[in-house]
Scaffold this active site. Structure first.
Site, PDB file in Angstrom:
ATOM      1  N   GLU A   1       0.816  -1.221   0.000  1.00  0.00           N
ATOM      2  CA  GLU A   1       0.000   0.000   0.000  1.00  0.00           C
ATOM      3  C   GLU A   1       0.849   1.271   0.000  1.00  0.00           C
ATOM      4  O   GLU A   1       0.514   2.252  -0.670  1.00  0.00           O
ATOM      5  CB  GLU A   1      -0.964   0.013   1.184  1.00  0.00           C
ATOM      6  CG  GLU A   1      -2.219  -0.828   0.974  1.00  0.00           C
ATOM      7  CD  GLU A   1      -1.993  -2.318   1.201  1.00  0.00           C
ATOM      8  OE1 GLU A   1      -0.880  -2.687   1.659  1.00  0.00           O
ATOM      9  OE2 GLU A   1      -2.905  -3.109   0.917  1.00  0.00           O
TER      10      GLU A   1
ATOM     11  N   HIS B   1     -11.695  -4.035   9.017  1.00  0.00           N
ATOM     12  CA  HIS B   1     -12.226  -3.858   7.659  1.00  0.00           C
ATOM     13  C   HIS B   1     -13.519  -3.043   7.642  1.00  0.00           C
ATOM     14  O   HIS B   1     -14.340  -3.188   6.740  1.00  0.00           O
ATOM     15  CB  HIS B   1     -12.505  -5.216   6.994  1.00  0.00           C
ATOM     16  CG  HIS B   1     -11.279  -5.998   6.649  1.00  0.00           C
ATOM     17  ND1 HIS B   1     -10.505  -6.615   7.595  1.00  0.00           N
ATOM     18  CD2 HIS B   1     -10.671  -6.253   5.456  1.00  0.00           C
ATOM     19  CE1 HIS B   1      -9.487  -7.236   7.011  1.00  0.00           C
ATOM     20  NE2 HIS B   1      -9.568  -7.024   5.705  1.00  0.00           N
TER      21      HIS B   1
END
Lengths: 334, 322
Positions: free
Chosen positions: A56, A125
């Site tokens: 990322e 999440h």
């Protein structure tokens, strides 16, 4: 919503050859973990729709490097939670390069993420982190609530000269609604809120997935209390549209700011404080904040529902402000 | 090998090394007098690396740099006066006084920026190279970083990404032995970066970073490879910073003997010797060159001191472009 976003990406790639996509699992046949980019690598090729390794920081950083050298990268980070891994590239690099270079260069980077509660995805999440990024000068934060806005705002984000975080509420991917034709090329201005329902008694400011809940709450307030709530969809969380919110508040003199993100330190605090500062001269200032309780988003659906607010809490907060102002029930002036 | 180079060209490279040395010494002097705000990280002793690498770069090739970036930026062709203006925090500085020593940028000559975050420039260099590749350009990116960056995630992610896509990047590690006060050998089991290069499936070389000619040879191979689409190369240039981490750091973490042994291997002396052997630069020529460079840097520093103070309200400009 999913198709609307895909149309925005395709139309912008078609329009501008410097637009390219970078992210994990975005190529066909996968087409993105949430299928937003499905078909695009087949149509535009793998140079313009590039599958990245799980990295990322490098994905966002590469977006920064590409943006300052004449490209318009649209980076997909699978979950908003994963932006934490790329914080340096977002906060110390993307947000500041224009500023610290003395205006030499723009950073036209779009970072798409999805996220939010409502799918029992658990603590890592489901976070909504927009307030973190709204705290950083130089970043723009956009959260769409309808397919139409999703398409028009994503097009605006891609064309914008600044780094834009584009947060797609996961639970809205399957939502349906009208979307303008490609020929219309509708682009929604960033930084401009949209009044989703006009009203004169209480202003409900919200964004993203909570817009639908606020509209549901407004419906109930009208039916059960005869209260006309004005629902403002911020659309851009930073920089947010103070003028629209203040104008509405001056009309209604009661404000509820609602978001699904954690209440403490959230956008609600910012908006409530701003309205309070700007409206000190008003006769009565009634403000309430609705936000998640101070806990990570838990897994079990009943726990998640307990932590994250919905339409119910907006109704209660609106009633509370009006009650304090002595304007609920018979007191509501017609 | 080293005999291949044109002495006139090497003289110009030597001038650039002298310019970096003079710039750093002058900046340190001004800093110690309290004239410059903030921190200052000196690259004295490391001059062969930026000059040896940028010697092969064109004006529109790109570099990313570090908090110890004056040398890279000067070698890429930046104006020392505008750099001093920035060090003074002036309106006419490269960054209009908003960046300072650690963030000098000059996009007009491909300097994508010094960077205050160790390792932060690595993914940016990769993205710039991605941009070039998408466009079918033959430009390349030189990504400078220190040994400290090698232990960051951004480094590993960035090099891997450049490797899988054959991006035109030279990853140039200036191993000056210390990350602040921490000796590199104590925080990295890999004895050299060629091991890491192997791990990413790309070529890697360790070179004597105090030897301009060794850097030139290795950088030429890496730049040629990148330009013809062959992908990235990892270079580890072993060198040494004569001063501490920042100006004012007494550097108690290293011995006087160690410092002395590296000073004896001054990169400037080696090049002067090479030029003298070829009759390209005698003592008189050397003195003249040094005087020219010194005068240039004195003038640049004086220009810096005369810079216009930025209007406080300009602090709110350039947060957004639109």
């Amino acid at each position: 919503m999913r198709e609307a976003l895909r149309e925005a990406l395709a139309e912008e790639m078609e329009r501008d050859p410097s637009v390219f996509l970078l992210g994990e699992d975005i190529e066909d046949p996968m087409g993105g973990s949430y299928k937003v980019t499905l078909g695009l690598s087949t149509r535009f090729g793998r140079l313009r729709v590039r599958n990245a390794p799980i990295s990322e920081a490098a994905i966002v950083g590469a977006g920064v490097g590409a943006a300052v050298t004449g490209s318009r990268p649209v980076v997909e980070v699978m979950y908003m939670d994963f932006l934490e891994i790329a914080m340096d590239q977002l906060v110390s690099q993307a947000a500041k390069i224009r500023y610290m270079s003395g205006g030499q260069v723009a950073v036209p980077l779009t970072v798409r993420c999805q996220g939010g509660p409502g799918r029992a995805a658990g603590p890592q999440h489901s976070q909504l982190l927009e307030a973190w990024f709204a705290h950083v000068p130089g970043l723009k934060v956009v959260v769409p609530s309808t397919p139409r806005d999703g398409k028009a705002l994503l097009k605006a984000a891609i064309r914008d000269p600044d780094p834009v975080l584009f947060f797609e509420p996961n639970i809205l991917y399957n939502s349906r609604g009208p979307v303008p034709d490609p020929e219309a090329d509708e682009v929604a201005p960033l930084g401009k809120a949209d009044v989703k329902r006009p009203g004169r008694d209480v202003t409900v400011v919200t964004y993203g997935a909570m817009v639908a809940m606020a509209l549901e709450a407004a419906e109930r307030l009208a039916r059960e209390d005869g209260v006309a709530a004005e629902v403002i969809d911020l659309r851009t969380v930073s920089p947010w549209d103070r003028e629209t919110v203040l104008a509405s508040f001056r009309k209604t003199r009661a404000l509820v700011v609602a978001h699904q993100a954690v209440r403490q330190g959230g956008m609600g605090a910012e908006i409530a404080a701003t309205v309070y500062e700007e409206a000190l001269d008003e006769v009565d200032v009634e403000i309430a904040r609705v936000g998640a309780r101070f806990a990570p988003t838990p897994f079990a659906p009943e726990l998640e529902r307990y932590v994250v607010p919905g339409a119910e809490e907006i109704v209660a907060a609106a009633r509370e402000t009006l009650e304090r102002a002595g304007r609920l029930g018979a007191a509501v002036g017609r | 090998m080293a005999g291949d180079f044109d002495p006139a060209w090497v003289t110009e490279l030597y001038r650039c090394m002298l310019r970096i040395r003079a710039f750093e010494e002058k900046a340190a002097e001004l800093y110690q007098k309290g004239e410059l705000p903030g921190f200052l990280h000196s690259s004295v002793g490391q001059e062969a690396v930026p000059v040896g690498v940028t010697a092969w770069l064109e004006r529109d090739d790109l570099i990313t740099s570090t908090h110890r970036g004056h040398g890279h930026i000067l070698a890429k062709g930046a104006d020392p006066a505008r750099m001093f203006l920035e060090l003074y925090g002036s309106e006419e500085g490269y960054n209009r006084g908003k960046g300072g020593s650690m963030h000098i940028m000059d996009f007009s000559i491909g300097v994508l920026g010094a960077n205050g975050i160790v390792g932060g420039g690595v993914p940016i260099a990769v993205g710039a190279a991605l941009s070039l590749q998408n466009r079918g350009s033959d430009r390349v990116v030189a990504c400078f970083f220190g040994d400290g960056a090698v232990t960051t995630g951004a480094f590993h992610e960035g090099v891997n990404m450049a490797a899988i896509w054959d991006l035109p990047v030279l990853f140039v590690c200036e191993n000056n032995q210390y990350a602040e006060s921490t000796p590199h050998r104590t925080v990295d089991r890999a004895r050299d970066l060629t091991v890491r290069a192997q791990g990413y499936g790309i070529p890697g070389e360790v070179v004597d970073g105090n030897d301009l000619f060794a850097v030139l040879e290795a950088a030429r191979r890496a730049v040629e490879r990148a330009r013809r689409g062959g992908g990235p190369t990892l270079l580890e240039c072993r060198t040494y910073r004569w001063y501490g981490h920042y100006i004012g750091d007494p550097a108690v973490y290293r011995s006087e003997e160690e410092v002395a042994s590296w000073k004896a291997r001054d990169p400037l002396g080696r090049v002067a010797g090479w030029l003298a052997e070829r009759g390209a630069l005698d003592e008189e020529g050397e003195a003249r060159l040094r005087a020219e460079v010194q005068a240039e840097i004195e003038a640049a520093a004086a220009a810096g001191a005369r810079g216009r103070r930025p209007a406080p309200e300009s602090a709110l400009e350039d947060v957004y472009a639109g």
